[in-house]
Design an enzyme around this catalytic site. Sequence first.
Site, PDB file in Angstrom:
ATOM      1  N   ASP A  87      44.919  73.237  40.461  1.00 26.85           N
ATOM      2  CA  ASP A  87      45.166  74.466  41.210  1.00 26.85           C
ATOM      3  C   ASP A  87      43.820  75.158  41.395  1.00 26.85           C
ATOM      4  OD1 ASP A  87      46.794  76.656  42.320  1.00 26.85           O
ATOM      5  OD2 ASP A  87      46.176  77.770  40.550  1.00 26.85           O
ATOM      6  N   SER A  88      43.804  76.156  42.255  1.00 28.75           N
ATOM      7  CA  SER A  88      42.568  76.912  42.472  1.00 28.75           C
ATOM      8  C   SER A  88      42.188  77.736  41.247  1.00 28.75           C
ATOM      9  CB  SER A  88      42.761  77.848  43.662  1.00 28.75           C
ATOM     10  OG  SER A  88      43.841  78.725  43.416  1.00 28.75           O
ATOM     11  N   TYR A 111      41.343  80.050  46.910  1.00 28.02           N
ATOM     12  CA  TYR A 111      41.503  79.067  47.987  1.00 28.02           C
ATOM     13  C   TYR A 111      42.156  79.688  49.226  1.00 28.02           C
ATOM     14  CZ  TYR A 111      40.572  74.835  45.135  1.00 28.02           C
ATOM     15  OH  TYR A 111      39.998  73.834  44.378  1.00 28.02           O
ATOM     16  N   GLY A 112      42.897  80.757  48.993  1.00 24.55           N
ATOM     17  CA  GLY A 112      43.779  81.265  50.051  1.00 24.55           C
ATOM     18  C   GLY A 112      43.095  81.797  51.285  1.00 24.55           C
ATOM     19  N   CYS A 172      49.099  73.759  43.986  1.00 27.77           N
ATOM     20  CA  CYS A 172      48.547  74.908  44.701  1.00 27.77           C
ATOM     21  C   CYS A 172      49.075  74.808  46.124  1.00 27.77           C
ATOM     22  CB  CYS A 172      47.024  74.818  44.697  1.00 27.77           C
ATOM     23  SG  CYS A 172      46.213  76.053  45.721  1.00 27.77           S
ATOM     24  N   CYS A 183      53.107  80.667  46.661  1.00 24.10           N
ATOM     25  CA  CYS A 183      51.796  80.738  46.002  1.00 24.10           C
ATOM     26  C   CYS A 183      52.087  80.677  44.517  1.00 24.10           C
ATOM     27  CB  CYS A 183      51.091  82.045  46.351  1.00 24.10           C
ATOM     28  SG  CYS A 183      49.577  82.306  45.389  1.00 24.10           S
ATOM     29  N   THR A 184      51.309  79.841  43.815  1.00 23.32           N
ATOM     30  CA  THR A 184      51.614  79.598  42.402  1.00 23.32           C
ATOM     31  C   THR A 184      51.412  80.830  41.528  1.00 23.32           C
ATOM     32  OG1 THR A 184      49.372  78.756  42.208  1.00 23.32           O
ATOM     33  CG2 THR A 184      51.136  77.147  42.485  1.00 23.32           C
ATOM     34  N   HIS A 185      50.687  81.823  42.020  1.00 20.40           N
ATOM     35  CA  HIS A 185      50.472  83.039  41.229  1.00 20.40           C
ATOM     36  C   HIS A 185      51.691  83.967  41.240  1.00 20.40           C
ATOM     37  CE1 HIS A 185      46.361  81.685  41.515  1.00 20.40           C
ATOM     38  NE2 HIS A 185      45.959  82.664  40.722  1.00 20.40           N
TER      39      HIS A 185
END
Length: 275
Positions: free
Chosen positions: A3-4, A35-36, A66, A182-184
């Site tokens: 992931d980022s 990365y976004g 990601c 988004c993984t966050h």
Amino acid sequence: MFDSGVGGLTVLHELLVDLPEEDYLYLGDTARFPYGKRSRDELAALAIDNADELLARGAKLLVIACNSATAAGLDAVRAHLAAKGSPVSVLGVVTPEAIQAVEATRNGRVGLLATEATVSSDAYGAAIRRIDDMIELTSVACPELASLIQSDEPITHEVLTLVRESCAPLIAADVDTVVLGCTHYPLLAPMFQRVLGRNTRIITSGVAIVRRVEHLLSLRGLRSQRQTEGEYRFLSTGDPAVFSALGTRFLQLPIGEVEQVALPAPADIGAPTAV
Ligand code: DGL
């Protein structure tokens, strides 16, 4: 998996819970985060670097944990591995979430919250249309949210205001299902649920990808045969101490040792350019 930054640990969390007997190696590209805001070409280059590092360390399956890197780089990584003659399969998080969203919606209206890179790629739109072209997708880019979540700052009214602003177009579009693309974002899942209302179904990357990983490992005869828990380890392109400190919040399990790896410096790739 990579992931980022630490967001993909929400994906690793689900895999550790559901497939505990496997061994996991997680690469967090914190030095080149976020990365976004990066272009498609930059993301493809970063994803290939990360994939090469993990393959060199013996990965049997590669998970791009990601959304931005999946949206822009999944095809490039698959082509790169095929050109190298690698038998390793690559999974991304977009298709599994799209499948779950199509299954979950009752009114055919789905919302997407994601980075600018993911929204501008239309990867979710394409994935959903492949499954069901009657679904109406409303997408909202949330440029600041991942950095705020990764910043270890307490959750403030500023974050709540951003969440409300991001959800407003989805509520106006009457969606009944929202993809946290988004993984966050799963770290704010309770806030999203409160703002969107309890009847809105929320889809997250980690929960969505677990079945795909399990199926693929089974199909390829690669499932771990052990009955006990496997190991999990971490690589970080940025400061390992920062990764560990932030990471426990995302993983909800102890992080242990983190090894620093050198991939092309951010200066070689460049600062994120506008998407
Ligand atoms: N982890 C990234 C994703 O899922 C978001 C964070 C970033 O901008 O790097 O899209």
